[in-house]
Every structure is written in C-alpha cells, then in structure tokens.
Design an enzyme around this catalytic site. Sequence first.
Site, PDB file in Angstrom:
ATOM      1  CB  SER A   1      -2.033  -1.665   7.927  1.00  0.00           C
ATOM      2  OG  SER A   1      -1.988  -3.141   8.425  1.00  0.00           O
TER       3      SER A   1
ATOM      4  CD  GLN B   1       7.866  -5.519  11.979  1.00  0.00           C
ATOM      5  OE1 GLN B   1       7.732  -6.515  12.007  1.00  0.00           O
ATOM      6  NE2 GLN B   1       8.249  -4.809  10.233  1.00  0.00           N
TER       7      GLN B   1
ATOM      8  CG  HIS C   1      -0.145  -0.363   1.892  1.00  0.00           C
ATOM      9  ND1 HIS C   1       0.624   0.340   3.076  1.00  0.00           N
ATOM     10  CD2 HIS C   1      -0.347  -0.998   3.259  1.00  0.00           C
ATOM     11  CE1 HIS C   1       1.451  -0.040   4.320  1.00  0.00           C
ATOM     12  NE2 HIS C   1       0.701  -1.237   4.193  1.00  0.00           N
TER      13      HIS C   1
ATOM     14  CG  HIS D   1       4.367  -1.554   1.939  1.00  0.00           C
ATOM     15  ND1 HIS D   1       3.345  -2.210   1.986  1.00  0.00           N
ATOM     16  CD2 HIS D   1       4.816  -2.449   2.712  1.00  0.00           C
ATOM     17  CE1 HIS D   1       2.667  -2.548   2.775  1.00  0.00           C
ATOM     18  NE2 HIS D   1       4.193  -3.373   3.919  1.00  0.00           N
TER      19      HIS D   1
ATOM     20  CD  GLN E   1       6.547 -11.511  10.229  1.00  0.00           C
ATOM     21  OE1 GLN E   1       7.901 -11.890   9.686  1.00  0.00           O
ATOM     22  NE2 GLN E   1       5.647 -10.348  10.482  1.00  0.00           N
TER      23      GLN E   1
HETATM   24  O1  PAF Z   1       6.614  -5.828   8.582  1.00  0.00           O
HETATM   25  C1  PAF Z   1       6.572  -6.984   8.184  1.00  0.00           C
HETATM   26  O2  PAF Z   1       5.721  -6.440   6.764  1.00  0.00           O
HETATM   27  C2  PAF Z   1       7.070  -8.165   8.383  1.00  0.00           C
HETATM   28  O3  PAF Z   1       6.822  -8.452   9.855  1.00  0.00           O
HETATM   29  C3  PAF Z   1       8.731  -8.009   8.534  1.00  0.00           C
HETATM   30  C4  PAF Z   1       9.444  -6.932   8.851  1.00  0.00           C
HETATM   31  C5  PAF Z   1       8.649  -7.848   6.481  1.00  0.00           C
HETATM   32  C6  PAF Z   1       8.982  -9.821   8.426  1.00  0.00           C
HETATM   33  O4  PAF Z   1       8.295 -10.119   7.621  1.00  0.00           O
END
Ligand code: PAF
Length: 283
Positions: free
Chosen positions: A188, A156, A37, A40, A64
């Site tokens: 998001s 993160q 989106h 990014h 994750q």
């Molecule tokens: O933020 C994200 O999209 C993910 O957590 C990442 C950093 C690409 C790791 O998979």
Amino acid sequence: MKRPQVVESVSDLRSVVREWRRQGLSVAMVPTMGALHDGHVSLMRIALERADRCVVSIFVNPTQFAPTEDLDKYPRQLAADLDRLAEAGVQLAFTPTAAEMYPEGFDAKVVISGPSAGLETDFRPTFFEGVATVVAKLLLQVLPDCAIFGEKDYQQLCVVKKLCCDLDIPVEIIGAPTVRDTEGLAMSSRNAYLSPAELTVARQLNKILRQAAQALRLGANAQETLDKARRQVLEAGFGSVDYVEARASDTLAPWRRDRDGRILVAARLGATRLIDNVEVVRS
Ligand code: PAF
C-alpha cells in the site's frame, strides 16, 4: 527501457487512444493515485497481458479525501512513478491536474449504493462518491477494453464493477490479487508512513485474517470468530479497529455460509489506517 508518453489533458489522452484504435490495438487501463509500488506494477503486467497498450492514470483525486484526511501528505513522486511505468513497459501515462479533472463549475457526483453501504463508508462517508465520480470520468475519457483494480481495495473493486454495470460503461473490470511482502503485509502507498516498529505490528494483520477465514471455513461461529479477530488485532498492537466483517464476495451483502465470502478489516496504527481482506472459501 522506453519511457512512457506523458499527457496531461483529456484531449491529448483521447488523441493517443484514438490513434491506437485506428491501428486496431486493444487498450487496458490502470487507474492510480501514484506512489507506485509492486502491487501497482502487478496490475500493469495484467493489463499488458490482456491488451496491446496500457494507460496508467496518476491522479491524487481530491474528492475522495475528507477534509481531515491525508490529501496534502499523500506521497507524490512522479519521476519515480514514470520509472516504474517504463520498467513495466507501459506506453502512456495520464497525469491530469485537478483543474483538468474538475474544471470551474464542475457539478457531477456519481453515487453507487449497494456495495458502498457500510464498511469504509461508515468511517469515510464521502469516499466512494469521490472514487465513483473520478473512475467514471477516467473510464469515459479512455474507454479502454478493460481496467484493472487491486483486490486489496475490495469494496472499491465491487463499487467500480457495479458502476460499470449500472451505467452501461462498456469496460471489463478485472480484479487482481493483492501483492504482499514476504510476511503477508499487503502493499500500500500508505505503508510508507509506518515506522519499523509499526511495520512489525502491521504484518500481523493478514495472519489474523487468514486464521479467521480458516476458522469460518471449518464451521466456527461467524460472530465469535470476527470478535476474536478484532481482539487479536488490538492485542497485536493496533490502536483501534474500525471494522472486521464477513461479507458475500460479489454483492458485499452479509455473508452466509453457503456463499463465497470475504473478511474485510480496517484498523489504525499510529496515524496510519490500514485495510486488508481475505477470501472465505465456501464450506
Ligand atoms: O485505488 C486508488 O488508487 C484510487 O481510489 C483510484 C481507483 C485510482 C481512484 O482515485
């Protein structure tokens, strides 16, 4: 519009980057899970301001996600994602399979304590292990000069900075401001799950956080301010609040008034969990 080159294997990825390095070019990386989106795209723009070439990884990282989470449902739209990369002028997309990243017999786990403690970890206990492991792999596969991560996932970002610092991974980690819609909702990939009615509720989240940050800046009692914010999030229509906390913006230790801080929130709206954060300017 030039399409990015797409590679799926680590060896192809490394040979493209090696050739760039041979030509003396600098390299930036934007790790993503796809469903790209505007948020990014803003990371890609920063990458291309900082470096001659940009690699974007698109990999929905299974490690994750907890078994109860949305791994299968997570939006996957590679063709549309590659269009966005082309628009942004990105030169290389790395789209590995799970088997390429985690081949049979893969045993490593990267655990970063410190900034991982609490917040997301209280609700997603294995999340940062998965993130730290995949980000360590991606950074070591590419070895870019810098990598860009959004401040929207603030914990993160702190974990990734600590990962590079503690493991001497020679990559500069750059935090990029959160991109929001006109009413302040943070972009998001999971916003795609929201119904129109839920979108209206979701848009209250950032307003409530900004009011709380302003109250803290003006000297209001921290616990009372955070309790009020929690109540307001529920009154706005969220089903539950996982946390609303104020933390130091560098280490994520509990916030003190003489330090720069962040208020971080996670709240659930229907089946969707939203996170956001705002800066608390030191008084
Ligand atoms: O933020 C994200 O999209 C993910 O957590 C990442 C950093 C690409 C790791 O998979």
